[in-house]
Scaffold this motif. Structure first.
Motif, short mmCIF file in Angstrom:
data_model
loop_
_atom_site.label_atom_id
_atom_site.label_comp_id
_atom_site.label_asym_id
_atom_site.label_seq_id
_atom_site.Cartn_x
_atom_site.Cartn_y
_atom_site.Cartn_z
N MET A 39 0.82 -1.20 0.00
CA MET A 39 0.00 0.00 0.00
C MET A 39 0.86 1.26 0.00
O MET A 39 0.45 2.30 -0.51
N GLY A 40 2.07 1.17 0.56
CA GLY A 40 2.98 2.30 0.46
C GLY A 40 3.38 2.58 -0.97
O GLY A 40 3.38 3.74 -1.42
N LEU A 41 3.70 1.53 -1.71
CA LEU A 41 4.00 1.70 -3.13
C LEU A 41 2.78 2.21 -3.89
O LEU A 41 2.90 3.02 -4.81
N ALA A 42 1.61 1.73 -3.51
CA ALA A 42 0.38 2.19 -4.16
C ALA A 42 0.15 3.68 -3.90
O ALA A 42 -0.36 4.40 -4.77
N THR A 43 0.54 4.15 -2.72
CA THR A 43 0.45 5.58 -2.42
C THR A 43 1.32 6.38 -3.38
O THR A 43 0.90 7.41 -3.92
N GLY A 44 2.55 5.89 -3.60
CA GLY A 44 3.43 6.57 -4.54
C GLY A 44 2.87 6.59 -5.94
O GLY A 44 2.91 7.62 -6.64
N ALA A 45 2.29 5.47 -6.37
CA ALA A 45 1.69 5.41 -7.70
C ALA A 45 0.52 6.37 -7.82
O ALA A 45 0.34 7.05 -8.83
N GLY A 46 -0.29 6.45 -6.77
CA GLY A 46 -1.45 7.34 -6.79
C GLY A 46 -1.06 8.80 -6.90
O GLY A 46 -1.71 9.57 -7.62
N VAL A 47 0.01 9.19 -6.20
CA VAL A 47 0.47 10.58 -6.28
C VAL A 47 0.96 10.89 -7.69
O VAL A 47 0.64 11.95 -8.26
N VAL A 48 1.75 9.99 -8.28
CA VAL A 48 2.26 10.21 -9.64
C VAL A 48 1.11 10.31 -10.63
O VAL A 48 1.07 11.22 -11.48
N ILE A 49 0.14 9.41 -10.53
CA ILE A 49 -1.00 9.42 -11.45
C ILE A 49 -1.84 10.68 -11.28
O ILE A 49 -2.26 11.30 -12.26
N SER A 50 -2.08 11.08 -10.03
CA SER A 50 -2.89 12.28 -9.80
C SER A 50 -2.18 13.54 -10.31
O SER A 50 -2.82 14.47 -10.81
N ASN A 51 -0.83 13.56 -10.22
CA ASN A 51 -0.07 14.69 -10.75
C ASN A 51 -0.24 14.80 -12.26
O ASN A 51 -0.50 15.90 -12.79
N TYR A 52 -0.11 13.69 -12.97
CA TYR A 52 -0.24 13.71 -14.43
C TYR A 52 -1.68 14.01 -14.86
O TYR A 52 -1.91 14.66 -15.86
N PHE A 53 -2.63 13.53 -14.05
CA PHE A 53 -4.03 13.83 -14.36
C PHE A 53 -4.29 15.32 -14.18
O PHE A 53 -4.94 15.96 -15.03
N GLY A 54 -3.79 15.90 -13.09
CA GLY A 54 -3.97 17.33 -12.85
C GLY A 54 -3.29 18.18 -13.90
O GLY A 54 -3.79 19.25 -14.27
N ALA A 55 -2.14 17.69 -14.42
CA ALA A 55 -1.40 18.43 -15.44
C ALA A 55 -1.95 18.18 -16.85
O ALA A 55 -1.43 18.75 -17.82
N LYS A 56 -2.95 17.32 -16.97
CA LYS A 56 -3.57 16.96 -18.26
C LYS A 56 -2.53 16.35 -19.23
O LYS A 56 -2.62 16.53 -20.44
N ASN A 57 -1.60 15.56 -18.68
CA ASN A 57 -0.56 14.92 -19.49
C ASN A 57 -1.02 13.49 -19.79
O ASN A 57 -0.73 12.55 -19.04
N THR A 85 -4.18 17.49 -2.85
CA THR A 85 -2.87 18.15 -2.93
C THR A 85 -2.15 17.80 -4.21
O THR A 85 -1.57 18.67 -4.88
N GLY A 86 -2.18 16.51 -4.60
CA GLY A 86 -1.51 16.08 -5.81
C GLY A 86 -2.04 16.75 -7.05
O GLY A 86 -1.28 17.22 -7.91
N GLN A 87 -3.38 16.83 -7.17
CA GLN A 87 -3.97 17.46 -8.34
C GLN A 87 -3.65 18.95 -8.39
O GLN A 87 -3.30 19.48 -9.46
N ASN A 88 -3.76 19.63 -7.27
CA ASN A 88 -3.51 21.07 -7.27
C ASN A 88 -2.04 21.41 -7.47
O ASN A 88 -1.71 22.44 -8.07
N LEU A 89 -1.15 20.54 -7.02
CA LEU A 89 0.27 20.75 -7.28
C LEU A 89 0.56 20.56 -8.77
O LEU A 89 1.30 21.34 -9.37
N GLY A 90 -0.06 19.53 -9.37
CA GLY A 90 0.13 19.28 -10.80
C GLY A 90 -0.43 20.40 -11.66
O GLY A 90 0.10 20.69 -12.73
N ALA A 91 -1.53 21.02 -11.21
CA ALA A 91 -2.17 22.09 -11.97
C ALA A 91 -1.65 23.47 -11.59
O ALA A 91 -2.16 24.48 -12.07
N ALA A 92 -0.65 23.52 -10.70
CA ALA A 92 -0.06 24.79 -10.26
C ALA A 92 -1.06 25.66 -9.50
O ALA A 92 -0.95 26.88 -9.49
N ASN A 93 -2.05 25.04 -8.83
CA ASN A 93 -3.00 25.76 -7.98
C ASN A 93 -2.54 25.65 -6.52
O ASN A 93 -3.27 25.21 -5.64
N GLN A 94 -1.30 26.06 -6.29
CA GLN A 94 -0.67 25.77 -5.01
C GLN A 94 -1.30 26.48 -3.82
O GLN A 94 -1.21 26.00 -2.69
N GLU A 95 -1.94 27.62 -4.06
CA GLU A 95 -2.51 28.36 -2.93
C GLU A 95 -3.67 27.63 -2.27
O GLU A 95 -4.04 27.94 -1.13
#
Length: 456
Positions: free
Chosen positions: A74-92, A305-315
């Protein structure tokens, strides 16, 4: 036929009202986690009422062993989820597709490895925990069967994690509801009708997990969204794997070592006999249900947090953390009041044996006031992981839940041989972790502001 690929299942958290996003995303997670937790809870209820108190003790004593391996994954799954959510937020789209297929192939490989490791580690782990002779056989049977179906547990959790990373927490909930009901049916069928004992509840759990894994794979393979899974595209992308490991390995180590440290705590509990073990099992099943709201909000905060970081909505990130913490505290306080008012009926769900009931009530009343402490470490660690910092939370949690807790138990049990000091090892770890995590989180936010990542 129900359309499993409706676009509205995807939740974009980079715009809109923060508390609504967190609550609407958390509710399906909460219900889903509740049903997932019911797998083992129902097993405990069935064996406690239809088999024996020794079988109830056996089911409970297996939890640290199971969680050691499952926690690693589940720790590895957490890492995968963050990476996937970042790319989804960045529309990549390209990177999103690559990360999903890398993740699923990694899951299949680890599933085979963990199945073998799990089965081989059963005898030495049970001996290491000082498992009483009247519990040893049942615990070994349950563990071997459970680990035999380990790959299904991993495939479901990773598949559900992919859906949650893109904002879909609804369909994993549907699957858990269905398979939990099936698990109850199989439990009653195998134990009450076929009299299979503890082997019956283990088989029921594994069979239900297999069905949930099949359902989540069907959704991922049939969707027309950007996160579609194709068996032909399964491959390991070194760059994506590295990203997953940077976040996932610290989280995996934290979860695995923390779970393994609970093996030591279980060994101390085991010294008080099978009745105390059964009472501890009853308490832990309620404990695991009470902490679900804060865990669900932590998962929501990670995705947010992952989506907003990927989309640069950091505030939005820091405001989201405060909102998630406030909601978590309110719910946890209400639940604590409730379980203190209904302690005996809750424990009686698992057993009517007087000594087991007494132990369960002692544990629940003693531990429950400290649940509010967990809200801080759960929410803040979720936000930190979502922002890509998994190392800090790992070090803090390992220091609090493993190093401090084991030192505490080693010292206390040398001088005091009663139950309460042993039980207090958990609240003491929670308190220390929350204090350290709060200050680390504030320091992390200041650093991000200084770098211009978060607005002051």
């Amino acid at each position: 036929m129900i359309d499993l690929t409706v676009k509205s299942n995807v939740r974009d958290m980079t715009t809109g009202t923060i508390w609504k996003h967190l609550i609407l995303f958390s509710i399906p997670l909460l219900i889903g986690n509740f049903f997932q937790q019911l797998y083992n809870t129902v097993d405990s209820v069935i064996v406690g009422n239809f088999v024996s108190s020794q079988a109830l003790a056996a089911v409970g004593s297996t939890a640290p062993v199971i969680n050691t391996l499952v926690g690693t994954f589940m720790g590895l799954a957490t890492g995968a989820g963050v990476v996937i959510s970042n790319y989804f937020g960045a529309k990549n789209r390209e990177k999103l597709e690559t990360s999903i297929h890398t993740t699923m192939l990694l899951t299949l490989i680890l599933g085979v490895a963990f199945t073998i490791i799990g089965i081989l580690m059963v005898p030495p782990m049970l001996r290491f925990m000082s498992t009483p002779d009247d519990v040893m056989h049942d615990a070994a049977v349950y563990l071997r069967i459970y680990f035999g179906g380990m790959i299904a547990v991993m495939v479901y959790n990773m598949g559900a994690g992919i859906l949650r990373a893109v904002g879909d927490s609804t369909r994993p909930l549907y699957f858990l509801c269905v398979t939990c009901i099936l698990n109850i049916f199989f439990d009653l069928l195998f134990v009450v009708i076929f009299h299979m004992g503890i082997a019956g509840v283990a088989c029921a759990t594994v069979l239900s997990e297999i069905i949930s894994a099949i359902l989540v794979l069907l959704v991922l393979m049939r969707t027309h969204e950007v996160y579609r899974l194709s068996l032909k595209k399964l491959h390991i992308n070194p760059a994506v794997l590295k990203q997953i490991c940077i976040i996932g390995i610290p989280a995996a180590l934290q979860m695995a070592v923390t779970s393994f440290s609970n093996v030591f705590v279980q060994s101390y509990i085991n010294r008080f006999g099978s009745s105390c073990m059964a009472g501890w099992t009853s308490y832990t099943k309620i404990d695991q249900l009470v902490i679900l709201p804060m865990q669900s909000l932590s998962m929501a905060a990670t995705t947010f947090t992952g989506q907003n970081l990927g989309a640069a909505n950091q505030e939005r990130i820091e405001k989201g953390a405060k909102t998630a913490l406030g909601i978590s505290l309110g719910i946890t306080i209400a639940l604590t009041v409730f379980i203190n008012a209904a302690t005996t009926p809750l424990i009686r769900l698992f057993t009517s044996q007087a000594d087991v009931l007494n132990y369960g009530c002692i544990f629940l009343r003693f531990m429950s006031p400290f649940y509010v402490c967990c809200c801080f470490n759960q929410i803040h660690s979720g936000v930190l992981r979502g922002s890509g910092d998994a190392t800090g939370p790992m070090i803090i949690m390992l220091s609090s839940f493993v190093v401090f807790r084991q030192i505490y138990l080693f010292i206390v049990t040398r001088f005091i041989h009663t139950l309460y000091p042993v039980a207090f090892a958990y609240p003491a770890g929670w308190i220390l972790c929350s204090v350290l995590m709060f200050f680390y989180y504030r320091r992390h936010c200041r650093r991000l502001k200084e770098k211009g990542i978060l607005k002051p």
